[in-house]
Design a protein around this motif. Sequence first.
Motif, PDB file in Angstrom:
ATOM      1  N   ARG A  72      -6.645   6.559  79.514  1.00 41.51           N
ATOM      2  CA  ARG A  72      -6.902   5.723  81.052  1.00 41.51           C
ATOM      3  C   ARG A  72      -6.525   4.346  81.111  1.00 41.51           C
ATOM      4  O   ARG A  72      -7.068   3.547  80.009  1.00 41.51           O
ATOM      5  CB  ARG A  72      -8.610   6.318  81.318  1.00 41.51           C
ATOM      6  CG  ARG A  72      -8.669   7.666  81.329  1.00 41.51           C
ATOM      7  CD  ARG A  72     -10.299   7.706  81.957  1.00 41.51           C
ATOM      8  NE  ARG A  72     -10.473   7.050  83.208  1.00 41.51           N
ATOM      9  CZ  ARG A  72     -11.792   7.416  83.587  1.00 41.51           C
ATOM     10  NH1 ARG A  72     -12.666   8.107  83.307  1.00 41.51           N
ATOM     11  NH2 ARG A  72     -12.100   6.683  84.792  1.00 41.51           N
ATOM     12  N   SER A 103     -10.641   1.040  84.502  1.00 38.34           N
ATOM     13  CA  SER A 103     -10.371   1.918  85.578  1.00 38.34           C
ATOM     14  C   SER A 103     -11.278   2.743  85.685  1.00 38.34           C
ATOM     15  O   SER A 103     -12.177   3.348  85.027  1.00 38.34           O
ATOM     16  CB  SER A 103      -9.167   2.022  85.745  1.00 38.34           C
ATOM     17  OG  SER A 103      -8.941   3.251  84.886  1.00 38.34           O
ATOM     18  N   GLN A 104     -11.473   3.177  87.169  1.00 36.63           N
ATOM     19  CA  GLN A 104     -12.357   4.340  87.356  1.00 36.63           C
ATOM     20  C   GLN A 104     -11.455   5.224  88.516  1.00 36.63           C
ATOM     21  O   GLN A 104     -10.556   4.739  89.341  1.00 36.63           O
ATOM     22  CB  GLN A 104     -13.610   3.871  87.924  1.00 36.63           C
ATOM     23  CG  GLN A 104     -13.650   3.304  89.293  1.00 36.63           C
ATOM     24  CD  GLN A 104     -15.119   2.942  89.982  1.00 36.63           C
ATOM     25  OE1 GLN A 104     -16.158   3.206  89.102  1.00 36.63           O
ATOM     26  NE2 GLN A 104     -14.946   2.255  91.094  1.00 36.63           N
ATOM     27  N   VAL A 105     -11.961   6.434  88.564  1.00 37.13           N
ATOM     28  CA  VAL A 105     -11.052   7.333  89.427  1.00 37.13           C
ATOM     29  C   VAL A 105     -11.512   6.854  91.116  1.00 37.13           C
ATOM     30  O   VAL A 105     -12.913   7.180  90.912  1.00 37.13           O
ATOM     31  CB  VAL A 105     -11.129   8.807  89.176  1.00 37.13           C
ATOM     32  CG1 VAL A 105     -10.592   9.604  90.191  1.00 37.13           C
ATOM     33  CG2 VAL A 105     -10.653   8.871  87.832  1.00 37.13           C
ATOM     34  N   LYS A 161     -16.414  16.649  87.904  1.00 31.74           N
ATOM     35  CA  LYS A 161     -15.808  15.141  88.481  1.00 31.74           C
ATOM     36  C   LYS A 161     -14.359  15.275  87.877  1.00 31.74           C
ATOM     37  O   LYS A 161     -14.029  15.978  86.892  1.00 31.74           O
ATOM     38  CB  LYS A 161     -16.269  13.881  87.917  1.00 31.74           C
ATOM     39  CG  LYS A 161     -16.640  13.968  86.467  1.00 31.74           C
ATOM     40  CD  LYS A 161     -17.326  12.676  86.048  1.00 31.74           C
ATOM     41  CE  LYS A 161     -17.401  12.327  84.422  1.00 31.74           C
ATOM     42  NZ  LYS A 161     -18.220  11.065  84.413  1.00 31.74           N
ATOM     43  N   GLU A 177     -11.922  13.490  85.318  1.00 32.98           N
ATOM     44  CA  GLU A 177     -11.839  12.740  84.187  1.00 32.98           C
ATOM     45  C   GLU A 177     -10.691  11.530  84.140  1.00 32.98           C
ATOM     46  O   GLU A 177     -10.993  10.463  83.789  1.00 32.98           O
ATOM     47  CB  GLU A 177     -11.878  13.439  83.138  1.00 32.98           C
ATOM     48  CG  GLU A 177     -12.918  14.582  82.959  1.00 32.98           C
ATOM     49  CD  GLU A 177     -14.355  13.925  82.794  1.00 32.98           C
ATOM     50  OE1 GLU A 177     -14.334  12.586  82.331  1.00 32.98           O
ATOM     51  OE2 GLU A 177     -15.378  14.713  82.986  1.00 32.98           O
ATOM     52  N   ASN A 178      -9.661  12.007  84.521  1.00 34.62           N
ATOM     53  CA  ASN A 178      -8.415  11.014  84.627  1.00 34.62           C
ATOM     54  C   ASN A 178      -7.379  11.610  85.793  1.00 34.62           C
ATOM     55  O   ASN A 178      -7.451  12.544  86.182  1.00 34.62           O
ATOM     56  CB  ASN A 178      -7.731  11.214  83.065  1.00 34.62           C
ATOM     57  CG  ASN A 178      -6.871   9.838  82.866  1.00 34.62           C
ATOM     58  OD1 ASN A 178      -6.772   8.972  83.738  1.00 34.62           O
ATOM     59  ND2 ASN A 178      -6.605   9.815  81.683  1.00 34.62           N
TER      60      ASN A 178
END
Length: 425
Positions: free
Chosen positions: A48, A52-54, A226, A228-229
């Motif tokens: 990832r 960062s986050q989705v 959720k 994940e990537n």
Amino acid sequence: MEMESPRSPEAEIGHRVEDLWEVAEPQLSPSEKLNSCFEDIAVASFPRPLGSQVIEIPSNASLADTVEILSKNKILSAPIRNVDAPEDASWIDKYIGIVEFAGIAMWLLYQSEAAANGTAGSAVGSPVANLVSRLGSFTFRRTSSGRVETTTDPESDETTSVGGSFFETLTSSEFYKNTKVGDISGSFRWAPFLALQTSDTFLTMLLLLSKYRMKSLPVVDIGGDKIENIITQSSVVHMLAECVGLPWFESWGTKKLSELGLPLMKPCKLVKVNEDQPVLKAFQLMREKGVGGLPVMDTSGTKAIGNISIRDVQYLLTAPNIYKDYRTITAKDFLTAVRQHLKEQHEASPLLGSVITCRRDDEVKDIILKLDSEKIHRIYVIDDKGNTEGVITLRDIISKLVHEPRHYFGDFFDGVVPLPPNSTV
């Protein structure tokens, strides 16, 4: 003597491929060896981006809010989270699709045209119809000279291209501010919501991003709640750029473009616009032809003066005021206005540079390094005279890395939700 540690998480993947490459069956061809290597690596290991986050868009967000979120985070698309789903819902019930800049813009234009034509959902007094009464309708017509122009009144004898105030009026409308992103999911589905499980392989991922034309792939855990990537074509090409120098990569990457059959498209099939054509024509062609960008050609029609990609549609929605002084917005005007806007905002963008080009005898690894360093999705092939004769995209590069074995996907696509009945793409 200690071995030098990999310089990045992406390079670590390259070293794993190298280890698998060295022990692969000797009777396999180089192409089969690469397939075998990527089949042995799970997508759970795909790195990832750092820090960062989705980014998710709630289904009750307005189109205006959605555009702001995408623009602020410098992303082209994001999954839509169903706000009505229970907290313990699995990912398949939690997400209802993926929204893109392109989808929003095309949906707005489609609704405006539909309202002007009196089709379903555009009754007199409706938000769409009220918006159209202020904007005017637009259609594409071909003049006697063969030039394609955008008209704002289908009953008018004169061809009047959409003026610079079109998008300023559109983005300030209550219709734009109040329509929820959840209401348009599926209407313009440029990228179906097809998720990978963490146990799926790199080979599956690479084939979906190339042969099956996916732009991005969410990664989920079985039974998880959720994403994940999210793996994109750009992130895969960045991974390849980090593998330069490794023996397995060099055996493939030192081939010339022509040896790999690139570019794939014949010069006569290249989708393009002339500099004096309406910029809306460029985005219409992208939707009709299923391409993510196209060159803007000079008056001779042989040399590219710029590139417009589908992600550039954001500048019609986030900075509509920059066109207000234009009576019409041609492709050349669009490039000029956006470049000036970017300079004033001190923003970095591929639009600020010259057209990135290559030649057929260039090595594929040089193209990968250019695509990665310039953060672009396509590079144009020119001949000895500088004339544009083709294009190579991220997808083209990935498609030459692996091939699909016979019956590889089996029932993989079973249960994938088909396009909704009201889909316009």
